[in-house]
Design a protein around this motif. Sequence first.
Motif, PDB file in Angstrom:
ATOM      1  N   GLU A   8       0.606  -1.663   0.336  1.00  0.00           N
ATOM      2  CA  GLU A   8      -0.111  -0.248  -0.043  1.00  0.00           C
ATOM      3  C   GLU A   8       0.874   0.780  -0.169  1.00  0.00           C
ATOM      4  OE1 GLU A   8      -3.776   1.038  -0.294  1.00  0.00           O
ATOM      5  OE2 GLU A   8      -3.700  -1.291  -0.083  1.00  0.00           O
ATOM      6  N   LEU A   9       0.639   2.077  -1.124  1.00  0.00           N
ATOM      7  CA  LEU A   9       1.906   3.282  -1.088  1.00  0.00           C
ATOM      8  C   LEU A   9       0.524   4.262  -0.069  1.00  0.00           C
ATOM      9  CD1 LEU A   9       2.056   3.784  -4.948  1.00  0.00           C
ATOM     10  CD2 LEU A   9       3.251   2.005  -3.469  1.00  0.00           C
ATOM     11  N   VAL A  10       1.196   3.929   1.512  1.00  0.00           N
ATOM     12  CA  VAL A  10       0.502   5.495   2.326  1.00  0.00           C
ATOM     13  C   VAL A  10       1.973   6.378   2.510  1.00  0.00           C
ATOM     14  CG1 VAL A  10      -1.471   3.732   2.733  1.00  0.00           C
ATOM     15  CG2 VAL A  10       1.070   3.891   3.527  1.00  0.00           C
ATOM     16  N   GLU A  21      -4.615   3.276   1.214  1.00  0.00           N
ATOM     17  CA  GLU A  21      -3.843   4.300   0.536  1.00  0.00           C
ATOM     18  C   GLU A  21      -5.076   5.037  -0.656  1.00  0.00           C
ATOM     19  OE1 GLU A  21      -2.851   1.694  -4.513  1.00  0.00           O
ATOM     20  OE2 GLU A  21      -1.290   1.546  -2.876  1.00  0.00           O
ATOM     21  N   THR A  22      -6.434   4.277  -0.658  1.00  0.00           N
ATOM     22  CA  THR A  22      -7.204   5.555  -1.217  1.00  0.00           C
ATOM     23  C   THR A  22      -7.718   5.828  -0.089  1.00  0.00           C
ATOM     24  OG1 THR A  22      -8.637   3.731  -1.184  1.00  0.00           O
ATOM     25  CG2 THR A  22      -7.704   3.931  -3.476  1.00  0.00           C
ATOM     26  N   HIS A  28      -5.735  11.604   2.553  1.00  0.00           N
ATOM     27  CA  HIS A  28      -4.668  12.200   3.314  1.00  0.00           C
ATOM     28  C   HIS A  28      -4.238  13.195   3.377  1.00  0.00           C
ATOM     29  CE1 HIS A  28      -0.634  12.955   3.517  1.00  0.00           C
ATOM     30  NE2 HIS A  28      -0.329  13.163   4.609  1.00  0.00           N
ATOM     31  N   HIS A  36      -3.671   9.106  -0.065  1.00  0.00           N
ATOM     32  CA  HIS A  36      -1.832   8.734   0.140  1.00  0.00           C
ATOM     33  C   HIS A  36      -1.357   8.512  -1.349  1.00  0.00           C
ATOM     34  CE1 HIS A  36      -1.784   8.573   5.307  1.00  0.00           C
ATOM     35  NE2 HIS A  36      -3.200   8.075   4.999  1.00  0.00           N
ATOM     36  N   ARG A  37      -1.538   7.713  -1.899  1.00  0.00           N
ATOM     37  CA  ARG A  37      -1.268   7.021  -2.347  1.00  0.00           C
ATOM     38  C   ARG A  37      -1.298   8.028  -3.939  1.00  0.00           C
ATOM     39  NH1 ARG A  37      -1.358   3.098  -6.408  1.00  0.00           N
ATOM     40  NH2 ARG A  37      -1.075   3.702  -8.858  1.00  0.00           N
ATOM     41  N   TRP A  43       1.607   9.744  -2.614  1.00  0.00           N
ATOM     42  CA  TRP A  43       3.214   8.973  -2.272  1.00  0.00           C
ATOM     43  C   TRP A  43       3.362   9.737  -4.275  1.00  0.00           C
ATOM     44  CZ3 TRP A  43       5.486   4.923  -4.532  1.00  0.00           C
ATOM     45  CH2 TRP A  43       6.677   4.806  -3.998  1.00  0.00           C
TER      46      TRP A  43
END
Length: 498
Positions: A6-8, A160-161, A164, A183-184, A187
Amino acid sequence: MCPAMELVIGSVFDNAAATVPSRPAVSLGEESLTYGELHRQANQMAHVLAGLGVARNDRVVTWSDNNLASAALFVALARTGAVFAPANARLSPEEAAEMATSARPRLLVVGPGHGEAGQLVAEAAGVPLVRLGGSGPGLDLLAEAASASTSAPPASRVAETDPHTVFFTSGSTGRSKGVVLSHRCNWLRTRTPALLEPRGPTVCMFPMFHMGAWTIALQAWQSRGQVVFTDRADADVLIDAVRNGRAADMNCIPAVWRRVLDADRHEDLASLRFATSGTSATPPALLADLKAAFPNAHRRVFYGSTEAGSVTMLDDADMELRPGSCGQPHIGVEVRLERGELQTRSPFMFDGYFDNPGATAEAFTADGWFRTGDLAEVDADGFYSIVGRVKDVIRTGGETVSPAEVEGRLADFPGVAEVAVVGVPDDRWGEVVCAVFVLAPGADLPVIDAVRAHLRDRLARFKHPRRIEAVSAIPRTPATGQVRRRDLLAAILSNDRM
């Protein structure tokens, strides 16, 4: 098969704290934090925030001048899955209350300089008040965090969705619109390969309520580098930050770069390897002066928005060949022209406007392209130039100003029968706010200081006019009576040329 990563944003700091804990991560003035210290302070804040009921997807509004504690708070919220929603520190309490209320936050967090006014804003929003140090009403987050656990907070299953950040920007009507970034999205925006080359510290002129500040910071943190914040965008402050930290990169809007160049301390900036600027209106003369002052620095100009991120980039090698251009599409970005409007799509796009589905739908075409609102032209080699705007907003010094909002606050100015507001092109600011008055019989054109004094407690200073004009009549559309701003601007510019 391994599960997909996950792209967090929290993972950026987990990774850096585990690998380079003693490396400087962030500084402001004489204060600094290493990645290890930032990791521990963020964990402590996260425990306190959880105790206050802050949970995944809750919004936390901040209202503060630049301070180092805000960096730890930014990380703490990312770790808990809560949403960082900064309010412009220059807003009046009335404006801040409107913004905070629209965010429907769990908490309001204020810096030391906003304590008393923060109480009024918190009451208007109906939420508890928390302070980042200082004295006054509300809970002191720093004092509470000092005795909290430094261990990682309980896992919040951040996706990631998930949202943020929410950055609030003025629309054409003056009502704040919250730009939701996942977050994605953040990132990917800050992981662009062109920004990961080895380099020294990055000096950031943007205030911490601005999207640009956290984009620049995350670019540094993604490469385990150091971001150097300053308490104001004064030339000497920025130059000292570059010199003292031997910074390799500085990103300034054109007006601030001009201040730096006019300070005539070029030798103190010898460490710069990148001189970066933004906005569509970066004067070719300024770019030439940057090359003359810093011949070893690579220049870059980015054009984009809070909603879309970087859309185009003009690279050093093309600046003299393409004067006035904002460059070619950035890595991973598609652009097109539809009836002259520049439209774009990419993986870096925002998720929509918070609680505003109508504005979100209006921002996109039926086939999913984002409407920038800018009119553009493109040459045979794919270089774009911004030539105007579809909507009536003013972009001055990196901020967005609604003419209608300023007009509403000037409607009761003594001796004024009518008022209209336009943006006048300016080499330093991109545009300046210009108030155009139709004077009442017998009234004289007021001095600019009187106009700004009238707005002192009504509007943030960046929204105040820097220029005033008088006309006999304001051009309006016959059917609806709307101000024909292009005609009004043309008249002003025509007078300038006489």
